[in-house]
Design a protein around this motif. Structure first.
Motif, PDB file in Angstrom:
ATOM      1  N   PHE A 214     -38.125  21.613  73.905  1.00 35.39           N
ATOM      2  CA  PHE A 214     -37.243  20.875  72.989  1.00 35.39           C
ATOM      3  C   PHE A 214     -38.046  20.273  71.843  1.00 35.39           C
ATOM      4  O   PHE A 214     -37.676  20.417  70.661  1.00 35.39           O
ATOM      5  CB  PHE A 214     -36.511  19.771  73.746  1.00 35.39           C
ATOM      6  CG  PHE A 214     -35.733  18.835  72.861  1.00 35.39           C
ATOM      7  CD1 PHE A 214     -34.527  19.227  72.305  1.00 35.39           C
ATOM      8  CD2 PHE A 214     -36.225  17.565  72.552  1.00 35.39           C
ATOM      9  CE1 PHE A 214     -33.811  18.373  71.463  1.00 35.39           C
ATOM     10  CE2 PHE A 214     -35.524  16.711  71.722  1.00 35.39           C
ATOM     11  CZ  PHE A 214     -34.309  17.116  71.184  1.00 35.39           C
ATOM     12  N   TRP A 215     -39.158  19.588  72.155  1.00 40.21           N
ATOM     13  CA  TRP A 215     -39.946  18.962  71.095  1.00 40.21           C
ATOM     14  C   TRP A 215     -40.669  20.000  70.253  1.00 40.21           C
ATOM     15  O   TRP A 215     -40.899  19.772  69.057  1.00 40.21           O
ATOM     16  CB  TRP A 215     -40.923  17.952  71.693  1.00 40.21           C
ATOM     17  CG  TRP A 215     -40.239  16.747  72.243  1.00 40.21           C
ATOM     18  CD1 TRP A 215     -40.160  16.354  73.548  1.00 40.21           C
ATOM     19  CD2 TRP A 215     -39.484  15.787  71.489  1.00 40.21           C
ATOM     20  NE1 TRP A 215     -39.418  15.205  73.658  1.00 40.21           N
ATOM     21  CE2 TRP A 215     -38.994  14.835  72.415  1.00 40.21           C
ATOM     22  CE3 TRP A 215     -39.183  15.627  70.144  1.00 40.21           C
ATOM     23  CZ2 TRP A 215     -38.219  13.752  72.023  1.00 40.21           C
ATOM     24  CZ3 TRP A 215     -38.408  14.545  69.744  1.00 40.21           C
ATOM     25  CH2 TRP A 215     -37.934  13.618  70.677  1.00 40.21           C
ATOM     26  N   ALA A 216     -41.016  21.135  70.858  1.00 38.12           N
ATOM     27  CA  ALA A 216     -41.577  22.223  70.055  1.00 38.12           C
ATOM     28  C   ALA A 216     -40.536  22.733  69.063  1.00 38.12           C
ATOM     29  O   ALA A 216     -40.858  23.048  67.905  1.00 38.12           O
ATOM     30  CB  ALA A 216     -42.058  23.353  70.957  1.00 38.12           C
ATOM     31  N   GLY A 217     -39.265  22.804  69.515  1.00 42.64           N
ATOM     32  CA  GLY A 217     -38.188  23.201  68.612  1.00 42.64           C
ATOM     33  C   GLY A 217     -37.982  22.192  67.495  1.00 42.64           C
ATOM     34  O   GLY A 217     -37.716  22.568  66.338  1.00 42.64           O
ATOM     35  N   VAL A 218     -38.121  20.893  67.813  1.00 41.84           N
ATOM     36  CA  VAL A 218     -38.019  19.858  66.780  1.00 41.84           C
ATOM     37  C   VAL A 218     -39.126  20.034  65.745  1.00 41.84           C
ATOM     38  O   VAL A 218     -38.894  19.927  64.531  1.00 41.84           O
ATOM     39  CB  VAL A 218     -38.094  18.452  67.424  1.00 41.84           C
ATOM     40  CG1 VAL A 218     -38.242  17.374  66.352  1.00 41.84           C
ATOM     41  CG2 VAL A 218     -36.845  18.188  68.258  1.00 41.84           C
TER      42      VAL A 218
END
Length: 458
Positions: A214-218
């Motif tokens: 998720f944070w990589a996607g952000v």
């Protein structure tokens, strides 16, 4: 007991006044507002988190006299003043090594204001700068109560949300360049550059792979938003801060075994070409235009020529008033009186003659004089040094998580400091909040009885 009765009487009076007014439907909001004040009184750190989260959305309320950020800021200031008067907060929290640079800066600001060439313009600029200075005081007082990981989450998510809006809505683009909810693509790029280090921190520290993804996607969303801004300086600043951040994690390279090297090289061979191919053609052309700087020819790129004209005008202002400058906010007036203003105007039907320097350091040196400009530079260098000292102190204590937080927040401040070479934003809220946070973190890290930072898991 007396305070409770007084508060109840005040609440009842406010409700009665609203019921008798043309807006009786606002009466229930008084109760909600009082509940919010009580909650903010108990959790003042939440107020600062709310202000940070609302900064990317300020464009929604640019024409409004009242906004959520203004209401939250005013409430927080009143609560802190009350706590100071009641001695619930010690004045020792205001101690900071930054005063050694801030006090000379304020003195130069006052002297420049007294001898300003246009007092009305200087007072208007001072009012904008005062908001940042107030946030500096507020952050010094309650910075230790702020959940730093929550600050990183809110900063990354709020900026990423505006990136999503700008990527999929032409309404928030000007000339094909994404501006988010702001008025300028470069200001939007500044927010993205500051949000990338916290997003990378969250992606690295998560132990569960869904959250890490998720944070990589952000992070990828932020990078996509940066390319959509067409900001050359923004991309350079992000790559610069990522390179410095990689040095902080160099010890982790020792975990790599020879058998892993092939996979790393294979991943790099795939990711780098894909990243270059994903860049828009117009953006690549803008980046390639930086080669004009080597040849000294700026005529083919209007933006580079315009920035060169800012340097010429700013240098002339510094030579004319080297000690006190011409007054805060007067650079656009000087620029409008030159031939550059009409020559580089983007709209000849409605010429935009009054332009800022697009360089905070140049602007302050020309408006406040050399002593004022040097004080501002010293303030930023001391803030960066504070984050570095906090990182070192926590590493010596074996608190790697706290050191990582100090590193990535310091990288955000570094991104802002470098970006100020390409943008005029001495009143930026994040600038003054992060400067104060640097002092708070250093004092916590170097305290003899330093307690590990406790993350509030959501």
């Amino acid at each position: 007991m007396i305070a409770s009765l007084s508060l109840g009487a005040l609440l009842g009076l406010a409700c009665l006044l609203l019921l008798a007014s043309p807006w009786p439907y606002l009466a229930p909001l008084v109760v909600v507002g009082m509940f919010g004040l009580a909650l903010l009184y108990r959790r003042t750190g939440w107020g600062l988190l709310g202000i940070c989260a609302l900064v990317p959305f300020e464009g929604l309320f640019k024409d409004s006299s009242f906004s959520a950020a203004k209401l939250l800021g005013a409430s927080l200031i009143l609560i802190l003043l009350f706590k100071l008067l009641m001695r619930q907060i010690g004045e020792t929290r205001l101690r900071s090594n930054l005063w050694r640079a801030l006090l000379p800066f304020l003195l130069c600001l006052l002297l420049s204001l007294m001898y300003s060439e246009n007092l009305g313009v200087s007072l208007g600029s001072l009012r904008e700068l005062a908001v940042g200075l107030v946030l500096f005081f507020v952050t010094l007082l309650i910075g230790r109560e702020v959940n730093l990981l929550m600050l990183c989450r809110l900063l990354a998510l709020s900026v990423a949300a505006t990136c999503v809006i700008a990527l999929f809505s032409a309404k928030y683009q000007v000339g094909g360049r994404a501006i988010g909810l702001l008025q300028d693509a470069n200001y939007f790029a500044l927010l993205i550059a500051m949000a990338v280090p916290p997003a990378i921190l969250l992606a690295l520290r998560e132990r569960h792979w869904p959250l890490r993804l998720f944070w990589a996607g952000v992070t990828l969303t932020l990078m996509a938003g940066m390319t959509k801004t067409d900001s050359r300086s923004g991309l350079l600043v992000v790559l610069f801060t990522i390179a410095i951040g990689a040095w902080h994690y160099r010890h982790r390279l020792q975990r790599l075994r020879p058998k892993h090297l092939g996979f790393v090289m294979f991943a790099v061979a795939i990711v780098v070409p894909l990243g270059i191919a994903a860049l828009p053609a117009d953006y690549v052309a803008r980046i390639q235009s930086l080669s004009l700087l080597k040849s000294g020819s700026h005529s083919a790129d209007t933006s580079l020529g315009r920035r060169t004209s800012y340097l010429v005008v700013g240098g002339q202002m510094i030579r004319e008033n080297p000690l006190l400058g011409s007054g805060l906010g007067t650079f656009p007036i000087h620029y409008a009186q030159t031939g550059f203003a009409s020559g580089f105007s983007e709209n000849m039907n409605e010429p935009d003659l009054y332009r800022r320097a697009h360089n905070t350091y140049l602007e302050l040196f020309s408006e406040l004089g050399i002593p004022g400009g040097l004080s501002f530079v010293a303030l930023l260098l001391m803030g960066l040094r504070n984050f570095e000292r906090a990182r070192i102190a926590w590493l010596h204590k074996g608190q790697q998580d706290q050191a990582d937080i100090a590193t990535h927040l310091g990288l955000s401040l570094l991104a802002l400091a470098v970006f100020l070479l390409f943008l005029s934003a001495p009143n930026h809220k994040y600038l003054w909040i992060f400067l104060a946070l640097s002092s708070v973190l250093r004092r916590q890290a170097e305290a003899p009885q330093s307690h590990p930072y406790k993350e509030a898991r959501s």
